[in-house]
Each structure stands twice: as structure tokens, then as C-alpha cells.
Design a protein around this motif. Structure first.
Motif, PDB file in Angstrom:
ATOM      1  N   LEU A   1       0.936  -1.116   0.075  1.00  0.00           N
ATOM      2  CA  LEU A   1      -0.086   0.005  -0.023  1.00  0.00           C
ATOM      3  C   LEU A   1       0.803   1.389  -0.099  1.00  0.00           C
ATOM      4  CD1 LEU A   1      -3.072  -0.918   2.596  1.00  0.00           C
ATOM      5  CD2 LEU A   1      -2.932  -1.156   0.180  1.00  0.00           C
ATOM      6  N   VAL A   2       1.837   1.124   0.444  1.00  0.00           N
ATOM      7  CA  VAL A   2       2.984   2.289   0.358  1.00  0.00           C
ATOM      8  C   VAL A   2       4.037   2.278  -0.617  1.00  0.00           C
ATOM      9  CG1 VAL A   2       2.632   2.778   2.879  1.00  0.00           C
ATOM     10  CG2 VAL A   2       4.352   1.249   2.105  1.00  0.00           C
ATOM     11  N   GLU A   3       4.267   0.901  -1.118  1.00  0.00           N
ATOM     12  CA  GLU A   3       5.338   0.928  -2.053  1.00  0.00           C
ATOM     13  C   GLU A   3       4.918   1.156  -3.739  1.00  0.00           C
ATOM     14  OE1 GLU A   3       8.225  -2.092   0.493  1.00  0.00           O
ATOM     15  OE2 GLU A   3       6.820  -2.737  -1.296  1.00  0.00           O
ATOM     16  N   ASP A   4       3.660   0.699  -3.873  1.00  0.00           N
ATOM     17  CA  ASP A   4       3.054   0.501  -5.053  1.00  0.00           C
ATOM     18  C   ASP A   4       2.368   1.859  -5.710  1.00  0.00           C
ATOM     19  OD1 ASP A   4       4.045  -2.151  -4.943  1.00  0.00           O
ATOM     20  OD2 ASP A   4       2.438  -3.230  -4.817  1.00  0.00           O
ATOM     21  N   TYR A   5       1.888   2.619  -4.894  1.00  0.00           N
ATOM     22  CA  TYR A   5       1.133   3.727  -5.174  1.00  0.00           C
ATOM     23  C   TYR A   5       1.870   5.148  -5.026  1.00  0.00           C
ATOM     24  CZ  TYR A   5      -2.411   0.321  -4.986  1.00  0.00           C
ATOM     25  OH  TYR A   5      -2.827  -0.956  -5.317  1.00  0.00           O
ATOM     26  N   GLU A   6       1.582   6.101  -5.729  1.00  0.00           N
ATOM     27  CA  GLU A   6       2.306   7.302  -5.731  1.00  0.00           C
ATOM     28  C   GLU A   6       1.753   8.268  -4.661  1.00  0.00           C
ATOM     29  OE1 GLU A   6       4.962   7.932  -7.480  1.00  0.00           O
ATOM     30  OE2 GLU A   6       4.826   5.997  -8.617  1.00  0.00           O
ATOM     31  N   GLU A   7       0.719   8.192  -4.319  1.00  0.00           N
ATOM     32  CA  GLU A   7      -0.066   9.105  -3.111  1.00  0.00           C
ATOM     33  C   GLU A   7      -0.566   8.364  -2.039  1.00  0.00           C
ATOM     34  OE1 GLU A   7      -3.121  11.157  -5.289  1.00  0.00           O
ATOM     35  OE2 GLU A   7      -3.763   9.236  -6.017  1.00  0.00           O
ATOM     36  N   PRO A   8      -0.366   8.823  -0.827  1.00  0.00           N
ATOM     37  CA  PRO A   8      -0.719   8.250   0.405  1.00  0.00           C
ATOM     38  C   PRO A   8      -2.215   8.038   0.609  1.00  0.00           C
ATOM     39  CG  PRO A   8      -0.418  10.654   0.862  1.00  0.00           C
ATOM     40  CD  PRO A   8       0.212  10.327  -0.531  1.00  0.00           C
ATOM     41  N   ASP A   9      -3.019   8.584  -0.068  1.00  0.00           N
ATOM     42  CA  ASP A   9      -4.432   8.485  -0.156  1.00  0.00           C
ATOM     43  C   ASP A   9      -4.891   6.950  -0.131  1.00  0.00           C
ATOM     44  OD1 ASP A   9      -3.766  10.965  -1.710  1.00  0.00           O
ATOM     45  OD2 ASP A   9      -5.756  11.483  -0.950  1.00  0.00           O
TER      46      ASP A   9
END
Length: 345
Positions: free
Chosen positions: A214-222
Motif C-alpha cells: 500500500l505504500v510501495e506500489d502507489y504514488e500518493e498516500p490516499d
């Protein structure tokens, strides 16, 4: 005794030998059946005794002459010879009919025992598990919940591995926890693990496990924020400790209430269930209310769940922050970068 049985023998008379006491001499008598008594008269038609039909006992069943006596007084006897078979049959049938109508204390006690036993078993099966669990949920303090959560975490980490501790990651998680406080002011601790968890999982005591993807594969923390909100909502819908105790059964609840600890087997089994069972579904209205309450955009989470957007269209169309102004930032760019690298990725 039925009316039919009585009326059949009411005019029946017979000769017999009666003795008032064991020392008395037997005398010839005439016996006849009345409405509720056996009347004994002498040969001059004088009444010598009335025996209640409900209280006649036979001292020699099946033998002859038939010997009867008042129930509880075997000293007074009445001998009826085999020649008076009709009278013997009448007395025995009337005694049997009366006996069938008498209450059976032993049977009633047995039925009462079975009824009581059934009631106790029903309480044990249907009432006790829920009552014990609900009482435990009401009295277990926050510190004990945190201890249980930590013990459960030990079993979970045998699959998820230890929490990631990359440089600056703890600070970034603390900032995110401050931006997404737990409902009702509960203590919150975010931990990122390399796998095993589907999205985010809230444990008893407040800890939240987060899948590193969830933190490694996406560009935004949403996206990770959306999964945290979903974990909060599931925990609000059903207390994580309640799920653990329900799976552990009444023995787990009673063990917690009496000793303050849960059996290791119950913790191990629940950890396996958390890692294998799919998360409880949440309807779009509940999710949207959660995104609105924690000021998180719904659209990034929705596309992370379904890249086509087809199954999450209500979240996208009703995103409370789809138009300006945007919600407050979840993390600074620096903290987001630190969080993305918390597992060394």
C-alpha cells in the motif's frame, strides 16, 4: 378410576372372611362395592367397616384366597376365596384403575429433573457464550486489550514477518497516525509488514497492520489512508476483541474473565483466520461517511480496489473531495518518501 369401571361392579356382592385385628377371630361377612368404598357387613346386615377403594392393598397378588387390607394397616384383613372370582376381579381392576389416576411423584420428579437439565443446557448453549463474551468486552480495560493485541501480533508475525523499521519510517507513521486518529480517541499504532495482510488490519488494543504494498506500489498516500479508514470502520462495526472471543468460544471468554489471559491456542487460531478469511465487506455509504469523517479522498482508494472502477463506481461518483477545496494533506512529501522506503524498497 373411570365411571364405567365403577358402574360395572356397583351391584356386585360376595362372601368373605374379615378379621379386625391380628388377634381377632375371622368372621363371615358380605362385601359389596359402593361409589368410593368397599362395604363390609355381617350376616345380619350390620355394617362392620368401610374401606376406601383408593386405599385397598393386596398382600398376596396372584395367590388364593385373595387377602386384602387397608393400605398402611395390614392387621385388618379380608380374605376372598377363589370361588368369588368376580369380586376378586372387580377389586383388582378398580385398584388398578385408581392407581393409574394417581400422581406419580417419582415420574414427576424425573420429568422436572429433565426439564431443569434442559433449561440449564439451553442456557449453557445459547445464553452463556454471548453473556460471557459481552461481559468480558465491557470489563476488559484498554491496557489488557493492548496486551491481547500484542500477543495476537506475535502469532501474526510468524507469517507477516516483523514490522519494517526503515530510517525515518517510524516518524512518518507517527505523522500519519496523527492525521488519521483512531475513533473515540483510542490509542493507535501503525505498523507496516511485508505481506500476509489484506490491506490494513486493526487489532484489539488499537494497533493497525498495513501491507507494505500500500505504500510501495502507489504514488500518493490516499490509498493507504483509505485502507486504514476501512480498517477503522470494520472495527467500529465489530470490535476486534469480540471477533476473537467469539471464535475462541465460551472457554476463552471465561478464561479471560477469571485469569486475565487468553489461551495460546485461541490466539493462534484467530491469527490464522485473520490472515486467510476475506475482510468483512463495507457498503459504499459507510465507506463514504468514513472518508468524509477522516477527510480522505475516496477515488484513489476506489481505483486501488478495482482499477476499472466498475465495482466501486459509487465511491468515485460520490467522493466527498472530488472537487476543490482538497482535504488537508495526509503527509508531507518527505514523510511520504520515507514511508515508501520503510521496508527498504
Amino acid at each position: 378410576m373411570t365411571v364405567t369401571a365403577l358402574s360395572k361392579y356397583q351391584r356386585l356382592e360376595a362372601q368373605a372372611l374379615w378379621r379386625a385385628t391380628p388377634e381377632a377371630q375371622r368372621i363371615d361377612v358380605i362385601i359389596s362395592v359402593g361409589e368410593a368404598t368397599l362395604t363390609i357387613t355381617d350376616t345380619r346386615d350390620r355394617v362392620l367397616a368401610h374401606w376406601s377403594l383408593a386405599a385397598i392393598a393386596r398382600s398376596n397378588p396372584g395367590a388364593h384366597p385373595a387377602i386384602y387390607h387397608p393400605d398402611g394397616d395390614p392387621g385388618e384383613t379380608l380374605e376372598v376365596s377363589a370361588d368369588e372370582s368376580d369380586m376378586i376381579e372387580a377389586i383388582d381392576k378398580l385398584r388398578a384403575a385408581i392407581s393409574r389416576q394417581r400422581p406419580r411423584p417419582g415420574r414427576l420428579r424425573f420429568v422436572g429433573f429433565l426439564t431443569s437439565l434442559a433449561a440449564v443446557m439451553a442456557l449453557a448453549v445459547f445464553w452463556l457464550p454471548g453473556a460471557a463474551r459481552h461481559h468480558a468486552l465491557a470489563v476488559v480495560p484498554a491496557v489488557k486489550r493492548a496486551e491481547i493485541g500484542q500477543a495476537l501480533l506475535g502469532h501474526l508475525q510468524k507469517v507477516t514477518g516483523p514490522a519494517c523499521r526503515g530510517p525515518g519510517g517510524a516518524t512518518a507513521l507517527s505523522e500519519l497516525a496523527g492525521r488519521l486518529p483512531a475513533p473515540q480517541g483510542d490509542a493507535t499504532r501503525f505498523m507496516v509488514v511485508r505481506g500476509g495482510v489484506a490491506g490494513a488490519l486493526r487489532l484489539p488494543g488499537g494497533a493497525v497492520l498495513i501491507n507494505a504494498a500500500l505504500v510501495e506500489d502507489y504514488e500518493e498516500p490516499d490509498v493507504v489512508a483509505g485502507h486504514i479508514v476501512a480498517a477503522y470502520l470494520r472495527a467500529e462495526k465489530r470490535d476486534p476483541l469480540d471477533r476473537l472471543l467469539a471464535q475462541g468460544g465460551v472457554s476463552a471468554s471465561l478464561r479471560l474473565l477469571t485469569t486475565g489471559v487468553l489461551p495460546e491456542e485461541a490466539l493462534r487460531a484467530h491469527a490464522e483466520a485473520l490472515l486467510t478469511d476475506p475482510p468483512d465487506p463495507l457498503d459504499p455509504e459507510t465507506l463514504l461517511a468514513g472518508f468524509r469523517a477522516w477527510a480522505v479522498r475516496a477515488t484513489p482508494y476506489a481505483y486501488a480496489v478495482d482499477i476499472t472502477g466498475e465495482t466501486v463506481l459509487p465511491l468515485i461518483e460520490a467522493d466527498p473531495f472530488a472537487v476543490p477545496p482538497p482535504p488537508p494533506p495526509l503527509l508531507s512529501d518527505q514523510d511520504w518518501l520515507r514511508l515508501q522506503a520503510i521496508c527498504g524498497g
